[in-house]
Design an enzyme around this catalytic site. Structure first.
Site, PDB file in Angstrom:
ATOM      1  N   SER A 234       0.730  -1.278   0.012  1.00  0.00           N
ATOM      2  CA  SER A 234      -0.081   0.027   0.035  1.00  0.00           C
ATOM      3  C   SER A 234       0.901   1.434   0.047  1.00  0.00           C
ATOM      4  O   SER A 234       0.318   2.266  -0.442  1.00  0.00           O
ATOM      5  CB  SER A 234      -0.892   0.025   1.406  1.00  0.00           C
ATOM      6  OG  SER A 234      -0.119  -0.210   2.588  1.00  0.00           O
TER       7      SER A 234
ATOM      8  N   LYS B  69      13.046  -2.160  -0.320  1.00  0.00           N
ATOM      9  CA  LYS B  69      11.659  -1.903  -0.255  1.00  0.00           C
ATOM     10  C   LYS B  69      11.710  -0.109  -0.496  1.00  0.00           C
ATOM     11  O   LYS B  69      12.495   0.698   0.340  1.00  0.00           O
ATOM     12  CB  LYS B  69      10.977  -1.907   1.141  1.00  0.00           C
ATOM     13  CG  LYS B  69       9.454  -1.448   1.057  1.00  0.00           C
ATOM     14  CD  LYS B  69       8.791  -2.327   2.083  1.00  0.00           C
ATOM     15  CE  LYS B  69       9.273  -1.893   3.612  1.00  0.00           C
ATOM     16  NZ  LYS B  69       8.109  -2.484   4.733  1.00  0.00           N
TER      17      LYS B  69
ATOM     18  N   ARG C  35      17.202 -11.113   1.762  1.00  0.00           N
ATOM     19  CA  ARG C  35      16.293 -11.943   1.066  1.00  0.00           C
ATOM     20  C   ARG C  35      16.106 -13.052   1.492  1.00  0.00           C
ATOM     21  O   ARG C  35      17.019 -14.010   1.733  1.00  0.00           O
ATOM     22  CB  ARG C  35      16.388 -11.661  -0.556  1.00  0.00           C
ATOM     23  CG  ARG C  35      15.407 -12.321  -1.282  1.00  0.00           C
ATOM     24  CD  ARG C  35      15.369 -12.406  -2.817  1.00  0.00           C
ATOM     25  NE  ARG C  35      14.365 -12.661  -3.402  1.00  0.00           N
ATOM     26  CZ  ARG C  35      14.339 -12.830  -4.701  1.00  0.00           C
ATOM     27  NH1 ARG C  35      15.127 -12.369  -5.331  1.00  0.00           N
ATOM     28  NH2 ARG C  35      13.007 -12.980  -5.440  1.00  0.00           N
TER      29      ARG C  35
ATOM     30  N   ASP D 215       0.578  -6.502  12.037  1.00  0.00           N
ATOM     31  CA  ASP D 215       0.035  -6.590  10.846  1.00  0.00           C
ATOM     32  C   ASP D 215      -0.005  -8.142  10.473  1.00  0.00           C
ATOM     33  O   ASP D 215       1.112  -8.738  10.155  1.00  0.00           O
ATOM     34  CB  ASP D 215       0.513  -5.729   9.835  1.00  0.00           C
ATOM     35  CG  ASP D 215      -0.288  -5.973   8.331  1.00  0.00           C
ATOM     36  OD1 ASP D 215      -1.088  -6.713   8.398  1.00  0.00           O
ATOM     37  OD2 ASP D 215       0.437  -5.208   7.259  1.00  0.00           O
TER      38      ASP D 215
ATOM     39  N   ASN E 148       3.065 -11.299   5.121  1.00  0.00           N
ATOM     40  CA  ASN E 148       4.153 -10.945   6.221  1.00  0.00           C
ATOM     41  C   ASN E 148       4.708 -12.249   6.613  1.00  0.00           C
ATOM     42  O   ASN E 148       5.550 -11.993   7.594  1.00  0.00           O
ATOM     43  CB  ASN E 148       3.390 -10.152   6.990  1.00  0.00           C
ATOM     44  CG  ASN E 148       2.972  -8.732   6.683  1.00  0.00           C
ATOM     45  OD1 ASN E 148       3.687  -8.145   5.599  1.00  0.00           O
ATOM     46  ND2 ASN E 148       2.380  -8.019   7.196  1.00  0.00           N
TER      47      ASN E 148
ATOM     48  N   ASP F 111       8.239  -7.563   7.271  1.00  0.00           N
ATOM     49  CA  ASP F 111       7.359  -6.220   7.466  1.00  0.00           C
ATOM     50  C   ASP F 111       7.327  -5.986   8.780  1.00  0.00           C
ATOM     51  O   ASP F 111       6.264  -6.403   9.621  1.00  0.00           O
ATOM     52  CB  ASP F 111       6.244  -6.345   6.686  1.00  0.00           C
ATOM     53  CG  ASP F 111       5.715  -4.668   6.468  1.00  0.00           C
ATOM     54  OD1 ASP F 111       5.754  -4.069   7.140  1.00  0.00           O
ATOM     55  OD2 ASP F 111       4.633  -4.800   5.532  1.00  0.00           O
TER      56      ASP F 111
END
Length: 571
Positions: A266, A285, A374, A415, A420, A434
């Site tokens: 988002s 990100k 990663r 979240d 996630n 996240d």
């Protein structure tokens, strides 16, 4: 009867639309006056040009073009250029004393210094004026969109009255075309819209895992379409953000960089890369430009649209929901904070092999760029095809971590989205991603909240009510029907942890969410105060953990997890 009802609806909507129209005219008058003032100060153009520009903007907005998200946000440069000419035009004024008195040459040599100062001050002034103008135009866009919704509602009322509408029921505000208009507008404020949707859901408007929802179906449709409307930044815009954050030579930090995003969220998008210094595989990100700066205006616009649509019940306490949403969005937009959160979780879970937290590359992370290790696991949603044993292990790990975050860490990632969580199919290790929506909980809050849940796990209804009053969930002046509804919902939540529950609790067959959903209409009608701010994120994560376990079809000993992570701390 149908015709009469339709005409009544028509009159009601027409009255609302007339009020909105008056509001719009006042807003437009203020906006035009402000624009003329800005134009006069900055010597950019004449009032006639300002009026033509405003009219062009209104015509463009009324046409409702399709806008890709996220929209590139660049600081306008056109208005600034003429400003630099102002001191030049005034330069001859300084020549008169120079020609008459040669002694005055010294100030002439200093003129460039004064000119620079004037230019910089003018640039700052015009920048502030342009920012105010853009904010005014953004508000104007929302007012026009609201008026468009009102006109759409009138049109739908007329169609229903004469029998030409395909929709015979539901709100006239949420016709098919009005839904399209809402999606178009909310897509421009995607982060705020989705975060607001989450906050509405965890208050019980939408029960996790339930087949039905108390949230209006039209609003669900709008939020779903907004969720699916993700678009990537244009390459040039993405590179501009990287240049601003890491410098012109940002590519030198990476041996490889994939310009095509591997994911979009988002408020930002994610790219794969390889560090030039170590060869480590990382993800980057990148935050969409303007997201953090538009939080206040987006939420104000969102409140106006939702309020005008009249879709939400009065017991929602929308203002408090917006306040908490604003705070969470501000946290998530601060990548420095997220980097620190990830490092904190890495330290908290480093000795537990059930979980893995990616390493953050702090030297390459900024307020709008986050670089981290990663991970190579699979997204958790794919685990539904794994063996029962694997799904049991993953479900237990998710619920255990949720309880540990609250009562041991006093620090929670709030979240619970599928995206996630990754998992390692070889050993069932849960990989966490996240950490933007993390928050801490004060001791006093957790002491009372823990007592509420412990009381529920012991079947103590009086304890649930007493500790709920102390925490501020209720005032103590509620009606008996509200008191029973509140206690019932908490007692149901504590069922998996009661000693009478099965040793192998089957989440796939649980009816907790359905029974909690049944209490929602009563609580929305009768509650006297909004829930404590801390519970918005906490309940979002807790209900999300239950939902993940349900979708995985997990079966495990919930009582053992409860004893190890919670009850021992409240004896």
């Amino acid at each position: 009867m149908t015709l009469t009802r339709g005409l009544v609806d028509f009159m009601m909507v027409a009255t609302a639309a007339s009020k909105v129209g008056c509001s719009l005219l006042n807003s437009q008058s203020s906006a035009l006056a402000h624009h003329v003032k800005v134009s006069a100060v900055s010597v950019v153009s004449k009032v006639e040009h300002s009026s033509q520009e405003t009219l062009s903007t209104i015509n463009t907005i009324t046409a409702e073009p399709h806008v890709q998200h996220p929209t590139p946000i660049d600081t306008p440069s056109v208005p600034i250029t003429p400003i630099e000419q102002v001191p030049v035009e005034q330069a001859p004024i300084e020549k008169t004393p120079i020609e008459k008195t040669p002694i005055e040459k010294t100030p002439v040599e200093q003129t460039p210094v004064e000119k620079t100062t004037i230019i910089e001050e003018s640039r700052e002034h015009v920048s502030a004026q342009v920012g105010a103008k853009e904010k005014s135009q953004r508000s104007t866009h929302t007012n026009l969109k609201t008026t468009s919704l009102g006109m759409g509602a009138i049109n739908e009322s007329v169609k229903r009255a004469v029998g030409l509408s395909d929709n015979s029921g539901g709100s006239v505000m949420m016709s098919e075309k009005n839904v399209d208009r809402l999606v178009d507008k909310l897509s421009r404020m995607r982060g705020a819209a989705l975060k607001m949707g989450q906050m509405i859901s965890i208050q019980g408007i939408q029960a996790a895992g339930g087949e039905k929802s108390v949230m209006p179906s039209q609003l669900e449709q709008v939020l779903l379409r907004v969720h699916d409307s993700a678009n990537y930044m244009p390459k040039a815009q993405m590179e501009k953000v990287l240049t601003q954050e890491l410098g012109q030579d940002w590519r030198s930090y990476f041996a490889e960089f994939d310009p095509i995003p591997i994911a979009a969220a988002s408020i930002g998008q994610v790219h794969a890369a390889t560090l030039a210094s170590t060869g480590q595989h990382v993800v980057i990100k990148i935050q969409y430009p303007g997201v953090a700066e538009s939080i206040d205006s987006d939420l104000s616009n969102l409140k106006a649209l939702i309020t005008f649509s009249n879709l939400l019940p009065p017991g929602l306490y929308l203002d408090n929901t917006i306040k908490v949403t604003k705070q969470e969005l501000a946290w998530e937009c601060d990548y420095h904070r997220e980097a620190d959160n990830a490092l904190r979780f890495h330290d908290l879970l480093k000795d537990d092999a059930r979980y893995k937290v990616p390493v953050v590359i702090k030297d390459l992370s900024t307020e709008r760029i986050l670089v981290s290790e990663r991970l190579k696991g699979r997204v958790l949603s794919k685990a539904v095809d794994e063996s029962q044993a694997m799904r049991n292990k993953l479900g237990e790990g998710i619920l255990r971590l949720c309880l540990r975050e609250v009562f041991s860490f006093q620090f929670m990632q709030t979240d619970p989205n599928w995206s996630n969580f990754f998992y390692n199919p070889r050993n069932g290790q849960i990989e966490l991603l996240d950490f933007g929506a993390c928050r801490a909980f004060p001791d006093k809050f957790l002491a009372l909240y823990g007592r509420i849940l412990v009381s529920a796990s012991k079947g103590d209804r009086e304890g649930v009510w007493e500790y709920s009053k102390q925490l501020g969930f209720v005032t103590g002046y509620e009606t008996k029907i509200m008191q029973d509804a509140h206690i019932d919902s908490v007692m149901v939540l504590g069922e998996p942890f009661q000693q009478t529950s099965p040793d192998n609790y089957d989440f796939e067959k649980q009816t907790i969410t359905a029974r909690i959903r049944d209490t929602i209409p009563v609580m929305l009608r009768h509650r006297l105060t909004p829930p404590p701010d801390e519970t918005y994120g906490l309940h979002k994560k807790l209900s999300g953990a239950f939902l993940l376990c349900t979708k995985l079809g997990s079966k495990f000993n919930t009582k053992a997890v409860w004893d190890e992570e919670v009850s021992l701390k409240f004896r």
